[in-house]
Design a protein around this motif. Sequence first.
Motif, PDB file in Angstrom:
ATOM      1  N   ALA A   1       0.975  -1.355  -0.357  1.00  0.00           N
ATOM      2  CA  ALA A   1      -0.283   0.344  -0.060  1.00  0.00           C
ATOM      3  C   ALA A   1       0.784   1.196  -0.241  1.00  0.00           C
ATOM      4  CB  ALA A   1      -0.821   0.035   1.047  1.00  0.00           C
ATOM      5  N   ARG A   2       2.040   1.361   0.636  1.00  0.00           N
ATOM      6  CA  ARG A   2       2.293   2.266   0.827  1.00  0.00           C
ATOM      7  C   ARG A   2       3.541   2.413  -0.320  1.00  0.00           C
ATOM      8  NH1 ARG A   2       6.679   3.004   4.856  1.00  0.00           N
ATOM      9  NH2 ARG A   2       6.707   5.560   3.676  1.00  0.00           N
ATOM     10  N   ARG A   3       4.045   1.593  -1.225  1.00  0.00           N
ATOM     11  CA  ARG A   3       4.940   1.490  -2.480  1.00  0.00           C
ATOM     12  C   ARG A   3       3.735   1.989  -3.526  1.00  0.00           C
ATOM     13  NH1 ARG A   3       6.196  -2.951  -2.858  1.00  0.00           N
ATOM     14  NH2 ARG A   3       4.516  -4.104  -3.984  1.00  0.00           N
ATOM     15  N   GLU A   4       2.178   1.606  -3.915  1.00  0.00           N
ATOM     16  CA  GLU A   4       1.665   2.457  -4.330  1.00  0.00           C
ATOM     17  C   GLU A   4       1.363   3.852  -4.027  1.00  0.00           C
ATOM     18  OE1 GLU A   4      -2.231  -0.531  -4.801  1.00  0.00           O
ATOM     19  OE2 GLU A   4      -1.205  -1.680  -5.868  1.00  0.00           O
ATOM     20  N   GLY A   5       0.978   4.104  -2.738  1.00  0.00           N
ATOM     21  CA  GLY A   5       1.315   5.248  -2.604  1.00  0.00           C
ATOM     22  C   GLY A   5       1.800   6.408  -3.578  1.00  0.00           C
TER      23      GLY A   5
ATOM     24  N   TRP B   1       1.772   6.592  -7.634  1.00  0.00           N
ATOM     25  CA  TRP B   1       0.514   6.694  -7.107  1.00  0.00           C
ATOM     26  C   TRP B   1       0.617   8.861  -7.031  1.00  0.00           C
ATOM     27  CZ3 TRP B   1      -2.964   7.363 -10.848  1.00  0.00           C
ATOM     28  CH2 TRP B   1      -4.115   7.937 -11.212  1.00  0.00           C
ATOM     29  N   HIS B   2       1.150   9.120  -6.136  1.00  0.00           N
ATOM     30  CA  HIS B   2       1.311  10.048  -5.790  1.00  0.00           C
ATOM     31  C   HIS B   2       2.268  11.285  -6.435  1.00  0.00           C
ATOM     32  CE1 HIS B   2       1.823  13.568  -2.549  1.00  0.00           C
ATOM     33  NE2 HIS B   2       2.678  13.795  -2.574  1.00  0.00           N
ATOM     34  N   PHE B   3       3.823  10.864  -6.968  1.00  0.00           N
ATOM     35  CA  PHE B   3       4.665  11.099  -7.222  1.00  0.00           C
ATOM     36  C   PHE B   3       3.995  11.198  -9.363  1.00  0.00           C
ATOM     37  CE2 PHE B   3       6.561  10.910  -3.598  1.00  0.00           C
ATOM     38  CZ  PHE B   3       6.692  12.626  -3.598  1.00  0.00           C
ATOM     39  N   ALA B   4       3.197  10.100  -9.438  1.00  0.00           N
ATOM     40  CA  ALA B   4       3.107   9.720 -10.772  1.00  0.00           C
ATOM     41  C   ALA B   4       2.849  10.493 -12.179  1.00  0.00           C
ATOM     42  CB  ALA B   4       1.452   8.914 -10.932  1.00  0.00           C
ATOM     43  N   GLU B   5       2.746  11.948 -11.496  1.00  0.00           N
ATOM     44  CA  GLU B   5       3.002  13.232 -12.488  1.00  0.00           C
ATOM     45  C   GLU B   5       4.261  13.642 -12.803  1.00  0.00           C
ATOM     46  OE1 GLU B   5      -1.758  14.481 -13.115  1.00  0.00           O
ATOM     47  OE2 GLU B   5      -0.547  14.910 -11.392  1.00  0.00           O
ATOM     48  N   GLN B   6       4.896  13.473 -11.737  1.00  0.00           N
ATOM     49  CA  GLN B   6       6.759  13.855 -12.324  1.00  0.00           C
ATOM     50  C   GLN B   6       7.731  13.015 -12.367  1.00  0.00           C
ATOM     51  OE1 GLN B   6       5.070  14.697  -9.183  1.00  0.00           O
ATOM     52  NE2 GLN B   6       3.855  16.599  -9.678  1.00  0.00           N
TER      53      GLN B   6
END
Length: 172
Positions: free
Chosen positions: A10-14, A17-22
Amino acid sequence: MASLDDFPEARREGLLWHFAEQLDYYDIDHIVHISAGGTCGGGPYWGESCPRWEELQGPRFFDPSHDVGAIRQQLAFRWGDMCFTCLTAIPTALDHDHISGLVRGLLCGDCNTRIEECFHVAGCPFADYLNAPPAAPLGLLHPRHGERIRRQRAKAKRLGFHPHKAYRDAPT
């Protein structure tokens, strides 16, 4: 040496996802490598009360008739009225897991704005908190989680993918 694969799923996916646009997977993994051994911290109010505390101390903050206030009151009664990560500042935010919607604890504004960006697997106050959130056993769902799911679906549409099955399948 720590890697992104060492994180709980869950932390890895988070982080992804949090930085997906950068950033891509390899950029984030590199940051995890170079962050090993350090801790998150610092910031303008680290260990101090947030200057907005007085304005946030209004009737809604711990008002049991207000949806978020009732949860804040319950957490403060069980664990005290200090930030759950820095342990020195007054909490101003009801922190929750952005995937499941489950409440994790109370954080000061400074910790709350930076906690999702922790690249440490363990040994850092942020990582330890995220790996074992104090309020998780209570199973409290953040009252505004449905709004977040709608925003995440819009981001997924913009990016063309969504890594979290929990968001894709969550009712709104």
